[in-house]
Design a protein around this motif. Structure first.
Motif, PDB file in Angstrom:
ATOM      1  N   ILE A 187       0.838  -1.205   0.000  1.00 49.28           N
ATOM      2  CA  ILE A 187       0.000   0.000   0.000  1.00 49.28           C
ATOM      3  C   ILE A 187       0.869   1.250   0.000  1.00 49.28           C
ATOM      4  O   ILE A 187       0.622   2.198  -0.760  1.00 49.28           O
ATOM      5  N   TRP A 188       1.887   1.247   0.837  1.00 50.17           N
ATOM      6  CA  TRP A 188       2.787   2.411   0.899  1.00 50.17           C
ATOM      7  C   TRP A 188       3.479   2.629  -0.448  1.00 50.17           C
ATOM      8  O   TRP A 188       3.600   3.752  -0.919  1.00 50.17           O
ATOM      9  N   SER A 189       3.933   1.535  -1.051  1.00 50.53           N
ATOM     10  CA  SER A 189       4.608   1.640  -2.352  1.00 50.53           C
ATOM     11  C   SER A 189       3.666   2.181  -3.415  1.00 50.53           C
ATOM     12  O   SER A 189       4.040   3.033  -4.237  1.00 50.53           O
ATOM     13  N   GLU A 190       2.416   1.707  -3.421  1.00 51.27           N
ATOM     14  CA  GLU A 190       1.440   2.157  -4.411  1.00 51.27           C
ATOM     15  C   GLU A 190       1.094   3.631  -4.252  1.00 51.27           C
ATOM     16  O   GLU A 190       0.658   4.278  -5.216  1.00 51.27           O
ATOM     17  N   ARG A 191       1.303   4.160  -3.070  1.00 51.66           N
ATOM     18  CA  ARG A 191       1.037   5.583  -2.830  1.00 51.66           C
ATOM     19  C   ARG A 191       2.271   6.448  -3.080  1.00 51.66           C
ATOM     20  O   ARG A 191       2.292   7.629  -2.725  1.00 51.66           O
ATOM     21  N   GLY A 192       3.283   5.836  -3.668  1.00 52.04           N
ATOM     22  CA  GLY A 192       4.453   6.608  -4.083  1.00 52.04           C
ATOM     23  C   GLY A 192       5.543   6.747  -3.044  1.00 52.04           C
ATOM     24  O   GLY A 192       6.483   7.523  -3.242  1.00 52.04           O
ATOM     25  N   VAL A 193       5.437   6.011  -1.945  1.00 49.81           N
ATOM     26  CA  VAL A 193       6.466   6.091  -0.909  1.00 49.81           C
ATOM     27  C   VAL A 193       7.647   5.203  -1.313  1.00 49.81           C
ATOM     28  O   VAL A 193       7.466   4.032  -1.648  1.00 49.81           O
ATOM     29  N   ASN A 194       8.831   5.778  -1.305  1.00 51.66           N
ATOM     30  CA  ASN A 194      10.041   4.997  -1.560  1.00 51.66           C
ATOM     31  C   ASN A 194      10.380   4.233  -0.296  1.00 51.66           C
ATOM     32  O   ASN A 194      10.855   4.808   0.686  1.00 51.66           O
ATOM     33  N   ILE A 195      10.131   2.935  -0.328  1.00 50.73           N
ATOM     34  CA  ILE A 195      10.268   2.156   0.911  1.00 50.73           C
ATOM     35  C   ILE A 195      11.703   1.816   1.248  1.00 50.73           C
ATOM     36  O   ILE A 195      11.979   1.283   2.321  1.00 50.73           O
ATOM     37  N   ARG A 196      12.640   2.124   0.364  1.00 51.86           N
ATOM     38  CA  ARG A 196      14.047   1.890   0.667  1.00 51.86           C
ATOM     39  C   ARG A 196      14.470   2.746   1.860  1.00 51.86           C
ATOM     40  O   ARG A 196      14.390   3.968   1.826  1.00 51.86           O
ATOM     41  N   GLY A 197      14.876   2.103   2.927  1.00 49.51           N
ATOM     42  CA  GLY A 197      15.292   2.843   4.106  1.00 49.51           C
ATOM     43  C   GLY A 197      14.160   3.244   5.023  1.00 49.51           C
ATOM     44  O   GLY A 197      14.395   3.917   6.029  1.00 49.51           O
ATOM     45  N   ARG A 198      12.922   2.841   4.696  1.00 52.03           N
ATOM     46  CA  ARG A 198      11.790   3.136   5.586  1.00 52.03           C
ATOM     47  C   ARG A 198      11.599   2.024   6.610  1.00 52.03           C
ATOM     48  O   ARG A 198      11.280   2.280   7.761  1.00 52.03           O
ATOM     49  N   PHE A 199      11.760   0.778   6.179  1.00 51.57           N
ATOM     50  CA  PHE A 199      11.695  -0.371   7.080  1.00 51.57           C
ATOM     51  C   PHE A 199      13.134  -0.748   7.414  1.00 51.57           C
ATOM     52  O   PHE A 199      13.878  -1.204   6.540  1.00 51.57           O
ATOM     53  N   ILE A 200      13.524  -0.583   8.658  1.00 49.80           N
ATOM     54  CA  ILE A 200      14.937  -0.734   8.982  1.00 49.80           C
ATOM     55  C   ILE A 200      15.175  -1.712  10.134  1.00 49.80           C
ATOM     56  O   ILE A 200      14.298  -1.966  10.969  1.00 49.80           O
ATOM     57  N   TYR A 201      16.382  -2.236  10.132  1.00 52.56           N
ATOM     58  CA  TYR A 201      16.901  -3.128  11.162  1.00 52.56           C
ATOM     59  C   TYR A 201      17.336  -2.264  12.347  1.00 52.56           C
ATOM     60  O   TYR A 201      18.026  -1.262  12.182  1.00 52.56           O
ATOM     61  N   TYR A 202      16.962  -2.663  13.566  1.00 52.35           N
ATOM     62  CA  TYR A 202      17.208  -1.821  14.740  1.00 52.35           C
ATOM     63  C   TYR A 202      18.685  -1.531  14.990  1.00 52.35           C
ATOM     64  O   TYR A 202      19.033  -0.557  15.662  1.00 52.35           O
ATOM     65  N   ARG A 203      19.573  -2.370  14.453  1.00 49.59           N
ATOM     66  CA  ARG A 203      20.996  -2.158  14.707  1.00 49.59           C
ATOM     67  C   ARG A 203      21.529  -0.877  14.075  1.00 49.59           C
ATOM     68  O   ARG A 203      22.664  -0.480  14.357  1.00 49.59           O
ATOM     69  N   TYR A 204      20.715  -0.256  13.228  1.00 48.70           N
ATOM     70  CA  TYR A 204      21.139   1.050  12.709  1.00 48.70           C
ATOM     71  C   TYR A 204      21.479   1.980  13.854  1.00 48.70           C
ATOM     72  O   TYR A 204      22.526   2.663  13.846  1.00 48.70           O
ATOM     73  N   PHE A 205      20.620   2.080  14.854  1.00 46.05           N
ATOM     74  CA  PHE A 205      20.835   3.014  15.962  1.00 46.05           C
ATOM     75  C   PHE A 205      22.094   2.640  16.743  1.00 46.05           C
ATOM     76  O   PHE A 205      22.893   3.515  17.104  1.00 46.05           O
ATOM     77  N   PHE A 206      22.264   1.361  16.999  1.00 46.48           N
ATOM     78  CA  PHE A 206      23.434   0.894  17.743  1.00 46.48           C
ATOM     79  C   PHE A 206      24.719   1.215  16.986  1.00 46.48           C
ATOM     80  O   PHE A 206      25.657   1.791  17.536  1.00 46.48           O
ATOM     81  N   ASP A 207      24.761   0.846  15.709  1.00 49.69           N
ATOM     82  CA  ASP A 207      25.993   1.039  14.934  1.00 49.69           C
ATOM     83  C   ASP A 207      26.275   2.514  14.680  1.00 49.69           C
ATOM     84  O   ASP A 207      27.433   2.941  14.699  1.00 49.69           O
ATOM     85  N   TYR A 208      25.237   3.305  14.450  1.00 48.36           N
ATOM     86  CA  TYR A 208      25.445   4.735  14.227  1.00 48.36           C
ATOM     87  C   TYR A 208      26.071   5.384  15.455  1.00 48.36           C
ATOM     88  O   TYR A 208      26.988   6.215  15.341  1.00 48.36           O
ATOM     89  N   LEU A 209      25.589   5.019  16.632  1.00 44.62           N
ATOM     90  CA  LEU A 209      26.121   5.608  17.854  1.00 44.62           C
ATOM     91  C   LEU A 209      27.508   5.070  18.173  1.00 44.62           C
ATOM     92  O   LEU A 209      28.370   5.810  18.664  1.00 44.62           O
ATOM     93  N   ARG A 210      27.734   3.830  17.860  1.00 41.60           N
ATOM     94  CA  ARG A 210      29.021   3.216  18.181  1.00 41.60           C
ATOM     95  C   ARG A 210      30.137   3.708  17.263  1.00 41.60           C
ATOM     96  O   ARG A 210      31.260   3.928  17.697  1.00 41.60           O
ATOM     97  N   TRP A 211      29.826   3.882  15.988  1.00 43.21           N
ATOM     98  CA  TRP A 211      30.828   4.294  15.010  1.00 43.21           C
ATOM     99  C   TRP A 211      30.375   5.543  14.255  1.00 43.21           C
ATOM    100  O   TRP A 211      30.087   5.487  13.047  1.00 43.21           O
ATOM    101  N   PRO A 212      30.280   6.685  14.902  1.00 47.41           N
ATOM    102  CA  PRO A 212      29.769   7.891  14.230  1.00 47.41           C
ATOM    103  C   PRO A 212      30.635   8.345  13.068  1.00 47.41           C
ATOM    104  O   PRO A 212      30.138   8.993  12.139  1.00 47.41           O
TER     105      PRO A 212
END
Length: 318
Positions: A187-212
């Motif tokens: 549904i989101w894709s059909e409404r023109g939302v670029n889903i790349r990077g919208r559904f993410i793995y939680y480790r993004y926050f951990f790795d971003y903070l650990r290795w800024p």
């Protein structure tokens, strides 16, 4: 990089009997120097300093303090200040160079997660609570109490929800949320939302903070990226977590701190002798292996995969 006039301290990792005694001695010294103590188990948005017993364990308070641009320091900051009779400058006592980088980013940009409106749909409630604190500490917004059925019924725009954090296991057709997840994604894709990077793995926050210094982005942790799925398998996250999973390694480590978010990553964080100066040495990350299936095999059931085992997952990459 100036120090705060009013200092509010929290502790991370001081849980054993011996460490509790050491913690009490530090508390007495902080109070005599005019500092405040918050000894609650949950993150306090007013905290200015976290004293970390072992920075590399990445306790939830350590991550929240990094996100807030606060000071994560060794106990020597208190001991040296007490001996001096007044507060020393904090900078020489930080646990890791990441502390300085995040502090500068906070002063420059106003918060590392300030443009994010995040919905957590993780099965582990302790993990949701910990990362909610992290996002809020970084100036972001956390959307509460929404399911995929709610999103299908009232489809939000990207100005309402910028990122949805889900367990990688949701890609498996044996996950009960898989069907609604794929429906909302469509549904989101059909409404023109670029889903790349919208559904993410939680480790993004951990790795971003650990290795800024690596400047990681949510798109680097897109759940539809085969490398991210492989990473989840390697980390043991491609399974349904339980509410007992309070660590990044899903309780595979022997860390006694219930609020710890330490990772079983093969990389060593940039620390130094006495945890006070930078060592830039990093080891490469390890990727697992992952296979996509053909349309002819979509009706096959799949097992819950184990780390290092090839898997099949049922979703179309846009």
């Amino acid at each position: 990089m100036e120090d705060e006039d009013e200092k509010v301290f929290m502790f991370a990792g001081y849980t054993s009997q011996q460490l509790l005694l050491e913690k009490q001695q530090l508390i007495e010294k902080i109070e005599r120097l005019g500092g405040e103590i918050d000894d609650s188990p949950q993150w306090n948005m007013n905290c200015t300093h976290v004293i970390a017993h072992r920075y590399e364990n990445f306790n939830a308070k350590v991550l929240a303090c990094l996100a807030s641009g606060g000071w994560v320091v060794t106990k020597r900051y208190v001991e040296r200040s007490y001996k001096n009779g007044t507060w020393f400058p904090t900078r020489p006592f930080i646990c890791n160079e990441a502390v300085r980088i995040h502090r500068e980013l906070k002063q420059e940009n106003g918060g590392c997660f300030k443009d994010m409106k995040v919905l957590f749909m993780l099965d582990s409630e302790p993990r949701v609570k910990a990362y909610t604190d992290v996002v809020l500490a970084g100036g972001g917004t956390v959307i509460q109490n929404k399911t995929f059925k709610d999103l299908i019924k009232n489809v939000p725009g990207v100005d309402e929800i910028t990122h949805i954090v889900v367990d990688p296991y949701i890609l498996s057709n044996v996950d009960p949320k898989n069907k609604d997840f794929l429906t909302f994604k469509r549904i989101w894709s059909e409404r023109g939302v670029n889903i790349r990077g919208r559904f993410i793995y939680y480790r993004y926050f951990f790795d971003y903070l650990r290795w800024p210094e690596e400047q990681k982005t949510p798109r680097d942790y897109c759940l539809f990226d085969q490398k991210v799925v492989s990473m989840a398998i390697e980390k043991g996250d491609f399974r349904r977590p339980s509410n007992n999973d309070t660590t990044e390694s899903a309780n595979k480590t022997n860390n006694s701190d219930a609020n710890s978010l330490s990772s079983n990553s093969t990389r060593t964080p940039p620390t130094s002798r006495n945890c006070e100066t930078l060592n830039q040495t990093k080891n490469p990350s390890v990727n697992g292996n992952c296979d996509k299936i053909s349309n002819e095999k979509r009706k096959e059931s799949i097992e819950e995969p184990q780390p290092g085992k090839k898997i099949r997952f049922y979703t179309r990459i846009n």
